[in-house]
Design an enzyme around this catalytic site. Structure first.
Site, short mmCIF file in Angstrom:
data_model
loop_
_atom_site.label_atom_id
_atom_site.label_comp_id
_atom_site.label_asym_id
_atom_site.label_seq_id
_atom_site.Cartn_x
_atom_site.Cartn_y
_atom_site.Cartn_z
N ARG A 70 23.86 -18.89 -76.97
CA ARG A 70 24.15 -17.62 -76.55
C ARG A 70 22.85 -16.70 -76.17
O ARG A 70 22.65 -15.36 -76.04
CB ARG A 70 24.81 -16.74 -77.79
CG ARG A 70 25.97 -17.39 -78.25
CD ARG A 70 26.56 -16.65 -79.53
NE ARG A 70 27.40 -17.51 -80.20
CZ ARG A 70 28.93 -17.51 -79.78
NH1 ARG A 70 29.24 -16.55 -78.86
NH2 ARG A 70 29.76 -18.15 -80.65
N GLU A 101 24.21 -3.35 -71.39
CA GLU A 101 25.03 -4.42 -71.71
C GLU A 101 24.78 -4.38 -73.19
O GLU A 101 23.56 -4.11 -73.91
CB GLU A 101 24.18 -5.73 -71.23
CG GLU A 101 24.80 -7.03 -71.84
CD GLU A 101 24.04 -8.29 -71.39
OE1 GLU A 101 22.84 -8.07 -70.37
OE2 GLU A 101 24.23 -9.44 -71.64
N PRO A 127 36.54 -10.90 -73.23
CA PRO A 127 37.33 -11.79 -73.87
C PRO A 127 36.99 -11.67 -75.27
O PRO A 127 36.07 -11.61 -76.01
CB PRO A 127 36.97 -13.06 -73.38
CG PRO A 127 35.79 -13.25 -72.53
CD PRO A 127 35.38 -11.77 -72.20
N ASN A 128 38.21 -11.60 -76.23
CA ASN A 128 38.26 -11.79 -77.43
C ASN A 128 37.89 -10.56 -78.30
O ASN A 128 38.43 -10.34 -79.30
CB ASN A 128 37.65 -12.91 -78.06
CG ASN A 128 38.09 -14.09 -77.62
OD1 ASN A 128 39.25 -14.26 -77.48
ND2 ASN A 128 37.28 -15.18 -76.88
N ALA A 132 31.78 -13.74 -74.27
CA ALA A 132 31.25 -14.89 -74.20
C ALA A 132 31.12 -15.33 -72.42
O ALA A 132 30.29 -16.21 -72.23
CB ALA A 132 32.34 -16.22 -74.34
N SER A 183 26.73 -8.31 -81.73
CA SER A 183 25.63 -9.46 -82.63
C SER A 183 24.32 -9.71 -81.84
O SER A 183 24.31 -9.15 -80.78
CB SER A 183 26.46 -10.82 -82.90
OG SER A 183 26.68 -11.32 -81.74
O1 CA2 Z 1 27.77 -9.97 -79.91
C1 CA2 Z 1 28.63 -9.68 -79.07
O2 CA2 Z 1 28.99 -8.59 -78.78
C2 CA2 Z 1 29.21 -10.84 -78.03
O3 CA2 Z 1 29.30 -10.44 -76.87
C3 CA2 Z 1 30.54 -11.25 -78.55
C4 CA2 Z 1 31.44 -12.51 -78.02
C5 CA2 Z 1 30.30 -13.56 -77.75
O4 CA2 Z 1 30.87 -14.67 -77.27
C6 CA2 Z 1 28.96 -13.27 -77.42
O5 CA2 Z 1 28.05 -14.40 -77.63
C7 CA2 Z 1 28.46 -12.02 -78.16
C8 CA2 Z 1 32.57 -12.80 -78.84
C9 CA2 Z 1 33.56 -11.71 -78.75
C10 CA2 Z 1 34.38 -12.32 -79.85
O6 CA2 Z 1 34.99 -11.00 -80.57
C11 CA2 Z 1 35.80 -11.29 -81.88
C12 CA2 Z 1 35.96 -10.23 -82.67
C13 CA2 Z 1 36.71 -10.71 -83.74
C14 CA2 Z 1 37.21 -11.73 -84.03
C15 CA2 Z 1 36.79 -12.79 -83.28
C16 CA2 Z 1 36.27 -12.59 -82.08
#
Ligand code: CA2
Length: 145
Positions: free
Chosen positions: A112, A99, A11-12, A78, A103
Site C-alpha cells: 500500500r 488524493e 472500490p469497497n 485499492a 488510513s
Molecule cells: O485508506 C484508504 O482510504 C484506502 O484507499 C482504502 C482502500 C485500501 O485498499 C487502500 O489501500 C487505502 C480500501 C477501501 C476499503 O474500504 C472498506 C471500508 C469498510 C469496510 C471494508 C472496506
C-alpha cells in the site's frame, strides 16, 4: 459560479462504516458526503460525487470531469496501488487533484506504500480518517475560489 468539485471514491468504499471500523472509522460514505456537502456550501464550492467498484467506470467518470468539474478529490481505494489507467485519466484532467486515503497507507502493508495516483495528485492526505475529505475540500477552495 462556484468552482465544481467531483469527489470520487473507488472500490469497497461503499462499505464504509459497515465493516473494519478500527481502520476506516464508523462514518458511512453517506455521512461523509453529507459533511462534505455542508462544508462545500460554506466555503463556496459546488459538489458532485460518485463511487464505483469498477476501474473503467472510474476512468469514464474522470473523463466526464474534464468538462464538468474544476477540481477532483479522489480516493481510488485499492486501485491507487495498481491502476495506471486511473493515473492516465487524471493526467488528462487539467484542474487540481487531491488524493485522499482514510488510513495511513505508509503505516500499513508494503504493497500500500506506493500509489500511482500520487504521481499526478497535487496534494495527498492519508491517515486523517474521513476528515481527509474535508481537508481536501478546504485545500481546493484555497486554490480555486
Ligand atoms: O485508506 C484508504 O482510504 C484506502 O484507499 C482504502 C482502500 C485500501 O485498499 C487502500 O489501500 C487505502 C480500501 C477501501 C476499503 O474500504 C472498506 C471500508 C469498510 C469496510 C471494508 C472496506
Amino acid at each position: 459560479m462556484n468552482p465544481r468539485i467531483l469527489i470520487l471514491n473507488g472500490p469497497n468504499l461503499n462499505l464504509l462504516g459497515r465493516r473494519q471500523p478500527e481502520i476506516y472509522g464508523a462514518e458511512t460514505l453517506e455521512d461523509v458526503i453529507a459533511a462534505c456537502t455542508t462544508l462545500a456550501a460554506e466555503i463556496g464550492l459546488s459538489l458532485d460525487h460518485d463511487q464505483s467498484n469498477h476501474e473503467g467506470d472510474l476512468v469514464d467518470r474522470i473523463h466526464d470531469a474534464r468538462d464538468a468539474a474544476d477540481g477532483i478529490i479522489i480516493n481510488p481505494g485499492a486501485y491507487s496501488h495498481t491502476s495506471v489507467a486511473i493515473l492516465d485519466a487524471l493526467n488528462a484532467f487539467d484542474g487540481p487533484v487531491m488524493e485522499v486515503h482514510i488510513s495511513n497507507i505508509h503505516r500499513r502493508e508494503a504493497f500500500r506504500h506506493h500509489s500511482y495516483v500520487s504521481h499526478r495528485a497535487d496534494g495527498v492526505i492519508a491517515g486523517c480518517g474521513t476528515d481527509g475529505y474535508l481537508l481536501a475540500l478546504r485545500r481546493l477552495a484555497k486554490i480555486l475560489v
